[in-house]
Design an enzyme around this catalytic site. Structure first.
Site, PDB file in Angstrom:
ATOM      1  N   ILE A   1       0.822  -1.214   0.000  1.00  0.00           N
ATOM      2  CA  ILE A   1       0.000   0.000   0.000  1.00  0.00           C
ATOM      3  C   ILE A   1       0.855   1.263   0.000  1.00  0.00           C
ATOM      4  O   ILE A   1       0.442   2.294  -0.515  1.00  0.00           O
ATOM      5  CB  ILE A   1      -1.009  -0.007   1.173  1.00  0.00           C
ATOM      6  CG1 ILE A   1      -2.108   1.034   0.917  1.00  0.00           C
ATOM      7  CG2 ILE A   1      -0.309   0.193   2.506  1.00  0.00           C
ATOM      8  CD1 ILE A   1      -3.349   0.825   1.733  1.00  0.00           C
TER       9      ILE A   1
ATOM     10  N   VAL B   1       0.040  -2.393   8.732  1.00  0.00           N
ATOM     11  CA  VAL B   1      -0.123  -1.297   7.765  1.00  0.00           C
ATOM     12  C   VAL B   1       0.280   0.026   8.394  1.00  0.00           C
ATOM     13  O   VAL B   1       0.961   0.848   7.768  1.00  0.00           O
ATOM     14  CB  VAL B   1      -1.592  -1.232   7.263  1.00  0.00           C
ATOM     15  CG1 VAL B   1      -1.850   0.025   6.461  1.00  0.00           C
ATOM     16  CG2 VAL B   1      -1.926  -2.467   6.441  1.00  0.00           C
ATOM     17  N   ASP B   2      -0.118   0.249   9.634  1.00  0.00           N
ATOM     18  CA  ASP B   2       0.183   1.500  10.326  1.00  0.00           C
ATOM     19  C   ASP B   2       1.687   1.749  10.393  1.00  0.00           C
ATOM     20  O   ASP B   2       2.172   2.826  10.044  1.00  0.00           O
ATOM     21  CB  ASP B   2      -0.424   1.442  11.732  1.00  0.00           C
ATOM     22  CG  ASP B   2      -0.462   2.791  12.439  1.00  0.00           C
ATOM     23  OD1 ASP B   2      -0.365   3.830  11.772  1.00  0.00           O
ATOM     24  OD2 ASP B   2      -0.623   2.783  13.674  1.00  0.00           O
TER      25      ASP B   2
ATOM     26  N   TYR C   1      -5.808  -7.096  14.492  1.00  0.00           N
ATOM     27  CA  TYR C   1      -7.044  -6.863  15.238  1.00  0.00           C
ATOM     28  C   TYR C   1      -8.015  -8.036  15.154  1.00  0.00           C
ATOM     29  O   TYR C   1      -9.043  -8.039  15.810  1.00  0.00           O
ATOM     30  CB  TYR C   1      -7.721  -5.578  14.775  1.00  0.00           C
ATOM     31  CG  TYR C   1      -7.118  -4.315  15.370  1.00  0.00           C
ATOM     32  CD1 TYR C   1      -5.906  -4.325  16.060  1.00  0.00           C
ATOM     33  CD2 TYR C   1      -7.773  -3.110  15.241  1.00  0.00           C
ATOM     34  CE1 TYR C   1      -5.369  -3.177  16.591  1.00  0.00           C
ATOM     35  CE2 TYR C   1      -7.246  -1.940  15.775  1.00  0.00           C
ATOM     36  CZ  TYR C   1      -6.046  -1.983  16.462  1.00  0.00           C
ATOM     37  OH  TYR C   1      -5.528  -0.831  16.993  1.00  0.00           O
TER      38      TYR C   1
END
Length: 165
Positions: free
Chosen positions: A10, A32-33, A121
């Site tokens: 991404i 991703v963060d 998560y």
């Protein structure tokens, strides 16, 4: 709006905005963060601290600069942490809807999305796929392309199959 699915990173997407699956504090993290903060450089964190000193609530979205990323903006969303008992699907749907609303406010026409909450998560994978595709398709927006970016082959195959692509 055109819904597309690609396999890749991404942080390398040539789009107006990338969506970051952030935590409530918006100070970087894993998955991703962490990748977005590493690739975007310190400007992303500095802007997040300035614009969101108290972070964001689960299901909400806000934007920062994209720093060194090829995108212009990062749209941060806070997905529900299924592993910690946040199992209300409307919070996950809200992430996709709110991201598109923020994109519309910014004038972003191409937006790259990860599969929100499906990693650390622990949101059930098949439902995460269905929620992403269904919510993006059902949300009115001025965005021309919502691009779901699959990090691995499993997610790529599942997203394409569910979306009928």
């Amino acid at each position: 709006m055109e819904l597309t699915v690609v396999r890749g990173d991404i942080t390398e997407q040539q789009v107006d905005a990338v969506v970051n699956a952030a935590n409530r504090a918006m100070r970087g993290g894993a998955g991703v963060d962490g990748a977005i903060h590493r690739a975007g450089g310190p400007a992303v964190l500095q802007d997040a601290i300035r614009r969101f000193p108290d972070g964001l609530a689960t299901g909400d979205a806000g934007w920062t600069t994209a720093g060194d990323l090829p995108a212009q903006w990062v749209i941060h969303v806070v997905g529900p942490n299924h592993n910690r008992g946040e199992t209300d699907r409307s919070l996950l749907e809200s992430c996709y809807r709110r991201a598109l609303e923020v994109a519309d406010e910014l004038g972003a026409r191409t937006v790259a999305f990860p599969l929100i909450s499906a990693g650390a998560y622990g949101w059930p994978f098949e439902d995460a796929v269905a929620c992403a595709v269904d919510t993006l398709r059902a949300t009115p927006t001025e965005v021309d392309e919502a691009r779901l970016v699959a990090f691995d082959q499993r997610a790529y195959d599942a997203l394409r199959a569910y979306a009928g692509l």
